[in-house]
Design a protein around this motif. Structure first.
Motif, PDB file in Angstrom:
ATOM      1  N   THR A  35      23.939  14.341 -30.931  1.00  0.00           N
ATOM      2  CA  THR A  35      24.349  13.306 -31.390  1.00  0.00           C
ATOM      3  C   THR A  35      25.022  13.368 -32.760  1.00  0.00           C
ATOM      4  O   THR A  35      24.711  13.985 -33.715  1.00  0.00           O
ATOM      5  CB  THR A  35      23.197  12.324 -31.628  1.00  0.00           C
ATOM      6  N   TRP A  36      26.282  12.474 -32.473  1.00  0.00           N
ATOM      7  CA  TRP A  36      27.344  12.456 -33.933  1.00  0.00           C
ATOM      8  C   TRP A  36      27.969  13.858 -34.311  1.00  0.00           C
ATOM      9  O   TRP A  36      28.769  14.083 -35.069  1.00  0.00           O
ATOM     10  CB  TRP A  36      26.637  12.254 -35.100  1.00  0.00           C
ATOM     11  N   GLU A  37      27.496  14.824 -33.321  1.00  0.00           N
ATOM     12  CA  GLU A  37      28.398  16.162 -33.555  1.00  0.00           C
ATOM     13  C   GLU A  37      29.583  16.424 -33.216  1.00  0.00           C
ATOM     14  O   GLU A  37      30.378  17.362 -33.234  1.00  0.00           O
ATOM     15  CB  GLU A  37      27.485  17.468 -33.022  1.00  0.00           C
ATOM     16  N   ASN A  39      32.655  14.131 -30.176  1.00  0.00           N
ATOM     17  CA  ASN A  39      33.438  12.972 -29.452  1.00  0.00           C
ATOM     18  C   ASN A  39      34.037  13.434 -28.357  1.00  0.00           C
ATOM     19  O   ASN A  39      34.455  14.476 -28.079  1.00  0.00           O
ATOM     20  CB  ASN A  39      34.071  12.028 -30.337  1.00  0.00           C
ATOM     21  N   THR A  69      26.893   9.637 -28.942  1.00  0.00           N
ATOM     22  CA  THR A  69      26.590   8.317 -29.808  1.00  0.00           C
ATOM     23  C   THR A  69      25.223   7.799 -29.402  1.00  0.00           C
ATOM     24  O   THR A  69      24.718   8.274 -28.146  1.00  0.00           O
ATOM     25  CB  THR A  69      27.433   7.272 -29.788  1.00  0.00           C
ATOM     26  N   ASP A  74      28.226   2.781 -33.231  1.00  0.00           N
ATOM     27  CA  ASP A  74      28.482   3.984 -33.905  1.00  0.00           C
ATOM     28  C   ASP A  74      29.896   4.098 -33.838  1.00  0.00           C
ATOM     29  O   ASP A  74      30.458   4.782 -32.819  1.00  0.00           O
ATOM     30  CB  ASP A  74      27.867   5.209 -33.088  1.00  0.00           C
ATOM     31  N   ASP A  75      30.927   3.392 -34.496  1.00  0.00           N
ATOM     32  CA  ASP A  75      32.150   3.501 -34.368  1.00  0.00           C
ATOM     33  C   ASP A  75      32.821   3.300 -32.934  1.00  0.00           C
ATOM     34  O   ASP A  75      33.508   4.215 -32.655  1.00  0.00           O
ATOM     35  CB  ASP A  75      32.822   4.922 -35.043  1.00  0.00           C
ATOM     36  N   GLY A  77      31.134   3.515 -30.355  1.00  0.00           N
ATOM     37  CA  GLY A  77      30.301   4.413 -29.392  1.00  0.00           C
ATOM     38  C   GLY A  77      29.483   3.711 -28.339  1.00  0.00           C
ATOM     39  O   GLY A  77      29.367   2.551 -28.360  1.00  0.00           O
TER      40      GLY A  77
END
Length: 290
Positions: A35-37, A39, A69, A74-75, A77
């Motif tokens: 997660t978050w690593e 996109n 996400t 999340d931006d 996500g």
């Protein structure tokens, strides 16, 4: 779903048809970051970077891109369930395309955190005969901090007493069980949650089913029944009320806060599965020796 998401796969698979042996790798390692690593447009291996770097030339790394996400804020996500579903679909499509293009090639799956959740589900589909490739084409499955780790999953490292926060895969890994390597630090609540932390287990179940797939409804029922069945066995209806009380919730929130402060989930570069061998080094050596 696989076909519609294939456009977000990493790299270019090449023209249709079977490629020459000279243009194919012996092993393709499909890497799914946490997660978050990453996109849908990035090529960043995150935690797994050291594990998939400097491998032999005939082991080629392909990153699986997805939202990575957990929340819709999340931006822009996706919720966890939808994000993971994208990773699963993309990994299945990538594996199928590579095997079709290079029939002699094998596939390895590597995932961390949410990526391990997705990679494990892909492996379970393949191992139970519902995947995009034959079980014989899957040579290794390395799951780092898998939120769906079951107590019986093949484990690399110290013994554990808990299980993944998202609940075990009810069907297991089938024919590919012997190829699975699960790594989890004892203090990592994402992959080693106490079995009596029912509030946390319910929260994990809700995250896993946050974008429900109608074809998986029987699986969802089985997972929910496993949680509440264990609660009833532990003391009947009063136990359900007690375990889901505010006091129990506060206890687990405090434990979760301590876990986040410990950094156990993000310290796998130092966590040793055996004396002198870190989790990331073990995965690297396993991929290099396939």
């Amino acid at each position: 779903m696989i076909g519609g998401l294939a456009g977000s796969l990493v790299g270019t698979i090449g023209s249709a048809g079977t490629a020459s042996a000279a243009s194919c790798a012996r092993v393709y390692a499909l890497v799914i970051p946490g997660t978050w690593e990453t996109n849908s447009g990035a090529t960043v291996h995150g935690m797994l970077g050291p594990a998939v770097s400097n491998l032999p030339a005939d082991v080629v790394v392909r990153q699986i891109r997805y939202d990575a996400t957990a929340f819709p804020w999340d931006d822009g996500g996706a919720v966890y369930g939808k994000s993971k579903a994208t990773a699963i679909a993309n990994a299945n499509a990538q594996a199928a395309s590579l095997v079709a293009r290079c029939p002699s090639a094998s596939i390895a799956l590597v995932g961390y955190s949410q990526g391990a959740d997705a990679a494990g589900d892909v492996a379970a589909e393949i191992g139970t005969g519902h995947g995009s490739i034959a079980p014989s084409k899957l040579v290794s499955v390395d799951l780092l901090a898998d939120p769906r780790r079951a107590p019986g999953d093949p484990l690399v490292g110290p013994r554990l007493t808990g299980q993944g926060s998202g609940g075990p895969r009810q069907g297991g890994f089938g024919w590919v069980t012997s190829k699975v390597h699960s790594i989890c630090a004892p203090g990592d609540m994402y992959c080693n949650l106490r079995k009596d932390y029912y509030v946390s287990r319910v929260a994990g179940f809700l995250a896993e089913t946050s974008d429900p797939d109608p074809t998986q409804i029987p699986q969802y029922y089985a997972e929910a029944a496993a949680i509440f069945g264990q609660l009833l066995i532990s003391g009947g209806a009063p136990a359900v009320a007690g375990e889901l009380s505010d006091a129990k919730a506060r206890q687990q929130i405090n434990a979760y806060d301590d876990f986040l402060r410990s950094g156990a989930h993000v310290d796998y570069a130092h966590f040793e599965v055996s004396p002198g061998v870190t989790a990331l080094q073990w995965i690297h050596d396993n991929l290099a020796g396939l």
